[in-house]
Design an enzyme around this catalytic site. Structure first.
Site, PDB file in Angstrom:
ATOM      1  N   TYR A  84      -2.751  -0.929  10.301  1.00 41.04           N
ATOM      2  CA  TYR A  84      -2.744  -1.168   8.847  1.00 41.04           C
ATOM      3  C   TYR A  84      -1.406  -0.724   8.242  1.00 41.04           C
ATOM      4  O   TYR A  84      -0.747  -1.487   7.507  1.00 41.04           O
ATOM      5  CB  TYR A  84      -3.906  -0.415   8.200  1.00 41.04           C
ATOM      6  CG  TYR A  84      -4.033  -0.649   6.707  1.00 41.04           C
ATOM      7  CD1 TYR A  84      -4.591  -1.817   6.205  1.00 41.04           C
ATOM      8  CD2 TYR A  84      -3.584   0.313   5.798  1.00 41.04           C
ATOM      9  CE1 TYR A  84      -4.704  -2.029   4.843  1.00 41.04           C
ATOM     10  CE2 TYR A  84      -3.695   0.106   4.435  1.00 41.04           C
ATOM     11  CZ  TYR A  84      -4.254  -1.074   3.956  1.00 41.04           C
ATOM     12  OH  TYR A  84      -4.356  -1.280   2.605  1.00 41.04           O
ATOM     13  N   SER A 119       0.864  -1.192   0.000  1.00 45.76           N
ATOM     14  CA  SER A 119       0.000   0.000   0.000  1.00 45.76           C
ATOM     15  C   SER A 119       0.895   1.236   0.000  1.00 45.76           C
ATOM     16  O   SER A 119       2.064   1.171   0.405  1.00 45.76           O
ATOM     17  CB  SER A 119      -0.849  -0.005   1.273  1.00 45.76           C
ATOM     18  OG  SER A 119      -1.551   1.218   1.406  1.00 45.76           O
TER      19      SER A 119
HETATM   20  P1  NAD Z   1     -11.575  -5.626  -1.063  1.00 44.08           P
HETATM   21  O1  NAD Z   1     -12.136  -5.521   0.319  1.00 44.08           O
HETATM   22  O2  NAD Z   1     -12.407  -5.225  -2.222  1.00 44.08           O
HETATM   23  O3  NAD Z   1     -11.071  -7.115  -1.317  1.00 44.08           O
HETATM   24  C1  NAD Z   1     -10.328  -7.810  -0.351  1.00 44.08           C
HETATM   25  C2  NAD Z   1     -10.634  -9.282  -0.474  1.00 44.08           C
HETATM   26  O4  NAD Z   1      -9.787  -9.972   0.459  1.00 44.08           O
HETATM   27  C3  NAD Z   1     -12.087  -9.613  -0.102  1.00 44.08           C
HETATM   28  O5  NAD Z   1     -12.668 -10.451  -1.088  1.00 44.08           O
HETATM   29  C4  NAD Z   1     -11.957 -10.342   1.231  1.00 44.08           C
HETATM   30  O6  NAD Z   1     -12.947 -11.346   1.447  1.00 44.08           O
HETATM   31  C5  NAD Z   1     -10.560 -10.950   1.117  1.00 44.08           C
HETATM   32  N1  NAD Z   1      -9.988 -11.254   2.424  1.00 44.08           N
HETATM   33  C6  NAD Z   1      -9.987 -10.450   3.523  1.00 44.08           C
HETATM   34  N2  NAD Z   1      -9.418 -11.094   4.550  1.00 44.08           N
HETATM   35  C7  NAD Z   1      -9.047 -12.311   4.081  1.00 44.08           C
HETATM   36  C8  NAD Z   1      -8.426 -13.444   4.671  1.00 44.08           C
HETATM   37  N3  NAD Z   1      -8.077 -13.440   5.971  1.00 44.08           N
HETATM   38  N4  NAD Z   1      -8.190 -14.534   3.902  1.00 44.08           N
HETATM   39  C9  NAD Z   1      -8.562 -14.552   2.596  1.00 44.08           C
HETATM   40  N5  NAD Z   1      -9.167 -13.520   1.990  1.00 44.08           N
HETATM   41  C10 NAD Z   1      -9.408 -12.415   2.727  1.00 44.08           C
HETATM   42  O7  NAD Z   1     -10.237  -4.783  -1.000  1.00 44.08           O
HETATM   43  P2  NAD Z   1      -9.204  -4.278  -2.123  1.00 44.08           P
HETATM   44  O8  NAD Z   1      -9.255  -2.804  -2.116  1.00 44.08           O
HETATM   45  O9  NAD Z   1      -9.357  -5.037  -3.378  1.00 44.08           O
HETATM   46  O10 NAD Z   1      -7.844  -4.693  -1.398  1.00 44.08           O
HETATM   47  C11 NAD Z   1      -6.962  -5.679  -1.893  1.00 44.08           C
HETATM   48  C12 NAD Z   1      -5.593  -5.411  -1.312  1.00 44.08           C
HETATM   49  O11 NAD Z   1      -5.183  -4.093  -1.688  1.00 44.08           O
HETATM   50  C13 NAD Z   1      -5.509  -5.460   0.205  1.00 44.08           C
HETATM   51  O12 NAD Z   1      -4.309  -6.067   0.595  1.00 44.08           O
HETATM   52  C14 NAD Z   1      -5.500  -3.993   0.584  1.00 44.08           C
HETATM   53  O13 NAD Z   1      -4.889  -3.764   1.837  1.00 44.08           O
HETATM   54  C15 NAD Z   1      -4.714  -3.414  -0.555  1.00 44.08           C
HETATM   55  N6  NAD Z   1      -4.877  -1.970  -0.764  1.00 44.08           N
HETATM   56  C16 NAD Z   1      -6.107  -1.452  -1.046  1.00 44.08           C
HETATM   57  C17 NAD Z   1      -6.213  -0.081  -1.227  1.00 44.08           C
HETATM   58  C18 NAD Z   1      -7.530   0.581  -1.523  1.00 44.08           C
HETATM   59  O14 NAD Z   1      -7.575   1.831  -1.528  1.00 44.08           O
HETATM   60  N7  NAD Z   1      -8.602  -0.150  -1.776  1.00 44.08           N
HETATM   61  C19 NAD Z   1      -5.069   0.737  -1.155  1.00 44.08           C
HETATM   62  C20 NAD Z   1      -3.843   0.166  -0.881  1.00 44.08           C
HETATM   63  C21 NAD Z   1      -3.761  -1.202  -0.697  1.00 44.08           C
END
Ligand code: NAD
Length: 256
Positions: free
Chosen positions: A156, A143
């Site tokens: 986080y 991130s």
């Molecule tokens: P999202 O919530 O749309 O998707 C996350 C997915 O991970 C969900 O389907 C959830 O069920 C699954 N998940 C959560 N905990 C889990 C576990 N313990 N085991 C297996 N699956 C699990 O979120 P996203 O935005 O697509 O995020 C994906 C990645 O990107 C994450 O690592 C998040 O930290 C990172 N990220 C997101 C953002 C943002 O702005 N959305 C920014 C930086 C980093």
């Protein structure tokens, strides 16, 4: 290099049931990969499988909690059993914490966020290093909060800083096996994690986001595919920021 980028390759994607992970699964399916879609939420993983199959791709859904060692081993086993081997892994699953000031982060939240976002990556990298086929690659979703502190989300940000430590430290062990590992650092992505409804649209031509503005899940997925592919064969142990300029210059946040 011509043709489909992932023809004949098997890719395991965690968090494939939503957001960035789902967009990556859809694009991998379009590029000819066999996709193992792992998620805590099996139903969402199955929806992703349907999306891949609707464009002629092959995929399986796997229920897994990535913070569990047993589930991590089992998810690699399931992908191998389904497709005969694994070439690439996109360790992307993660969770956000409730936004609270630093002094209000409970130990329970801290431990859970570290388990889901960091312990999971340790477990996933250990499996990937021994189980990916040579010339494979692993990409981990960190991130922009791996680069900057986050007053309202200390657990986080800590977990994501740790992810970069793991990726950089694992690069040599991966190279020794003919593999690569890199991280991706998204900025503000418009996914369910940020309260934005899931959007399954995939486009041939990406829009330019506003400076420091929101990105689509596909903006991140395209860079993940690049880092998984042979096109990035020269890159190992690094982090690619994809944040529409968010962390590029002062002030780190817009003046209020
Ligand atoms: P999202 O919530 O749309 O998707 C996350 C997915 O991970 C969900 O389907 C959830 O069920 C699954 N998940 C959560 N905990 C889990 C576990 N313990 N085991 C297996 N699956 C699990 O979120 P996203 O935005 O697509 O995020 C994906 C990645 O990107 C994450 O690592 C998040 O930290 C990172 N990220 C997101 C953002 C943002 O702005 N959305 C920014 C930086 C980093």
């Amino acid at each position: 290099m011509t043709g489909l980028q992932f023809e004949g390759k098997t890719v395991l994607v965690t968090g494939g049931g939503s957001g960035i992970g789902r967009a990556a699964c859809q694009r991998l399916g379009q590029e000819g990969a066999n996709v193992a879609v792992a998620d805590l939420d099996k139903k969402r993983a199955e929806e992703t499988v349907s999306l891949i199959e609707s464009v002629g791709g092959e995929a399986i859904a796997i229920a897994a909690d990535v913070s569990s060692e047993a589930d991590t081993v089992a998810m690699f086993d399931a992908a191998k059993q389904a497709f005969g081997g694994i070439d690439h892994a996109f360790l992307n699953a993660g969770m956000l914490q409730p936004y609270v000031p630093f002094e209000e982060v409970s130990l329970e939240i801290f431990d859970r966020v570290l388990a889901v976002n960091l312990r999971s990556v340790f477990l996933g990298l250990q499996q990937a290093r021994t189980r990916l086929r040579p010339e494979g690659a692993c990409v981990v979703t960190a991130s922009a909060a791996a680069l900057l502190g986050f007053s309202e989300a200390a657990a986080y940000a800590t977990s994501k800083h740790g992810v970069l430590g793991l990726v950089r430290s694992a690069a040599r062990a991966f190279a020794d096996r003919g593999l690569r590992v890199n991280a991706i650092c998204p900025g503000n992505v418009l996914t369910p994690m940020n309260g934005v409804p899931q959007d399954n649209a995939i486009t041939d031509v990406l829009d330019d986001p506003d400076y420091r503005g929101g990105l689509s899940a596909q903006h991140i997925a395209e860079v993940a595919l690049f880092l998984l592919s042979r096109r990035s064969a020269g890159i190992n142990g690094h982090a690619q920021v994809v944040d529409a300029g968010y962390a590029a210059a002062f002030p780190p946040f817009d003046a209020e």
